[in-house]
Design an enzyme around this catalytic site. Sequence first.
Site, PDB file in Angstrom:
ATOM      1  N   GLY A 149       0.573  -1.314  -0.059  1.00 14.23           N
ATOM      2  CA  GLY A 149       0.020   0.153  -0.195  1.00 14.23           C
ATOM      3  C   GLY A 149       0.718   1.211  -0.169  1.00 14.23           C
ATOM      4  O   GLY A 149       2.121   1.163   0.265  1.00 14.23           O
ATOM      5  N   CYS A 150       0.305   2.294  -0.265  1.00 19.99           N
ATOM      6  CA  CYS A 150       0.919   3.797  -0.404  1.00 19.99           C
ATOM      7  C   CYS A 150       1.567   4.132   0.917  1.00 19.99           C
ATOM      8  O   CYS A 150       2.369   4.450   0.903  1.00 19.99           O
ATOM      9  CB  CYS A 150       0.191   4.621  -1.101  1.00 19.99           C
ATOM     10  SG  CYS A 150      -1.477   5.021  -0.591  1.00 19.99           S
ATOM     11  N   TYR A 151       0.498   4.323   2.091  1.00 22.88           N
ATOM     12  CA  TYR A 151       1.011   4.841   3.150  1.00 22.88           C
ATOM     13  C   TYR A 151       2.036   3.643   3.920  1.00 22.88           C
ATOM     14  O   TYR A 151       2.865   4.209   4.348  1.00 22.88           O
ATOM     15  CB  TYR A 151      -0.387   4.714   4.304  1.00 22.88           C
ATOM     16  CG  TYR A 151      -1.219   5.942   3.892  1.00 22.88           C
ATOM     17  CD1 TYR A 151      -0.601   7.112   4.021  1.00 22.88           C
ATOM     18  CD2 TYR A 151      -2.694   5.638   3.759  1.00 22.88           C
ATOM     19  CE1 TYR A 151      -1.324   8.291   4.170  1.00 22.88           C
ATOM     20  CE2 TYR A 151      -3.263   7.064   3.797  1.00 22.88           C
ATOM     21  CZ  TYR A 151      -2.697   8.142   3.784  1.00 22.88           C
ATOM     22  OH  TYR A 151      -3.624   9.216   3.616  1.00 22.88           O
ATOM     23  N   CYS A 154       5.867   4.299   2.525  1.00 22.84           N
ATOM     24  CA  CYS A 154       6.237   5.358   2.888  1.00 22.84           C
ATOM     25  C   CYS A 154       6.626   5.160   4.314  1.00 22.84           C
ATOM     26  O   CYS A 154       7.861   5.578   4.889  1.00 22.84           O
ATOM     27  CB  CYS A 154       5.381   6.759   2.515  1.00 22.84           C
ATOM     28  SG  CYS A 154       6.428   8.326   2.799  1.00 22.84           S
ATOM     29  N   MET A 312       6.951  10.653  -0.747  1.00 20.04           N
ATOM     30  CA  MET A 312       6.849   9.816  -1.822  1.00 20.04           C
ATOM     31  C   MET A 312       5.644  10.240  -2.644  1.00 20.04           C
ATOM     32  O   MET A 312       4.622  10.818  -2.051  1.00 20.04           O
ATOM     33  CB  MET A 312       7.081   8.536  -1.672  1.00 20.04           C
ATOM     34  CG  MET A 312       5.732   7.866  -0.990  1.00 20.04           C
ATOM     35  SD  MET A 312       5.849   6.004  -1.084  1.00 20.04           S
ATOM     36  CE  MET A 312       4.247   5.741  -1.099  1.00 20.04           C
TER      37      MET A 312
END
Length: 346
Positions: A149-151, A154, A312
Amino acid sequence: MIRAGIIGATGYAGGELVRILSGHKEVEIVWYGSRSYVDQKYSSIYQNMFQIVDASCMDDNMEALADQADVIFTATPQGLCASMIREEILQKTKVIDLSADFRLKDVHTYEAWYKLTHPAPQYLDEAVYGLCEINRDQVRNARLVANPGCYPTCSILSVYPLVKEGLINPATLIIDAKSGASGAGRGAKTDNLYCEVNENIKAYGVAGHRHTPEIEEQLGYAAGKKVYLNFTPHLVPMNRGILITAYASLTRDVSYEDVRAVYDSYYEKEQFVRVLPQDVCPQTKWVEGSNYVDVNARIDPRTKRIIMMGAMDNLVKGAAGQAVQNMNLMFGLEETQGLRFAPLFP
């Protein structure tokens, strides 16, 4: 040439996959899958692809696609990829899933947080969590990759080295995260309307966001024990980008130089993780449109805590760019192939 198919090609992550793969010299896109736009010209949906992509959208028939593609990307809602995956498909092609279907190893955790019955739990052990900087060797030999996932991407990259080296107490970890509106997808939602988002910032998923167990699981591997943390995301009025600020108590007295040495030992050879100079805080504008993650940390000697920071692009390193990075590893290509583009500025 690697023949690639995309199921969910008209969402934001799918559109970013098309943009990146269109410039990849080793890839031909053979299938632009979109249940909502079957038979419509792809460039009529994303006009930025006018005279770049001439193909029309097809359906989400993974079985038919497996006969045509060397790799299938699924940029679809939770549950869809798992409902279609089967052994006959994995014997023909590789699958990189951008949903959460195969990120969590415990089926009960998945079902509790996503409120879905998992359609294919038999593949959870096999699926490789595709955070290349940590699981590179496993990705190379995988036939099913769970794109992070994106969160979590990062958050984990910003915190992982200090957890792994025991410099912070993970039980004290708090992650404050902010994302642009594209992180919620392209579907029409009242909360994402311009008048709702503009000139506004809000927390959501407080004490219950679905990325929490994903972050906990991966940091638990680093810590060698179960990790529980507070994760609070916020929606901010910008198109794309993620900024995380994480706080934790130090386990011993360290200097910035000590912390920097840890980050450098993990990331100095990484192509897409940039450890910024001392006292330089990451900014989303510095990574927009790129596959880079910028990280740094600052010690607060007064509280004996450390602040870890990361920035990001949620659609690139947080989704499509990372998926392409995984594909490159799976097919024995240079890991940076098709991803060596500089961030946009301004």
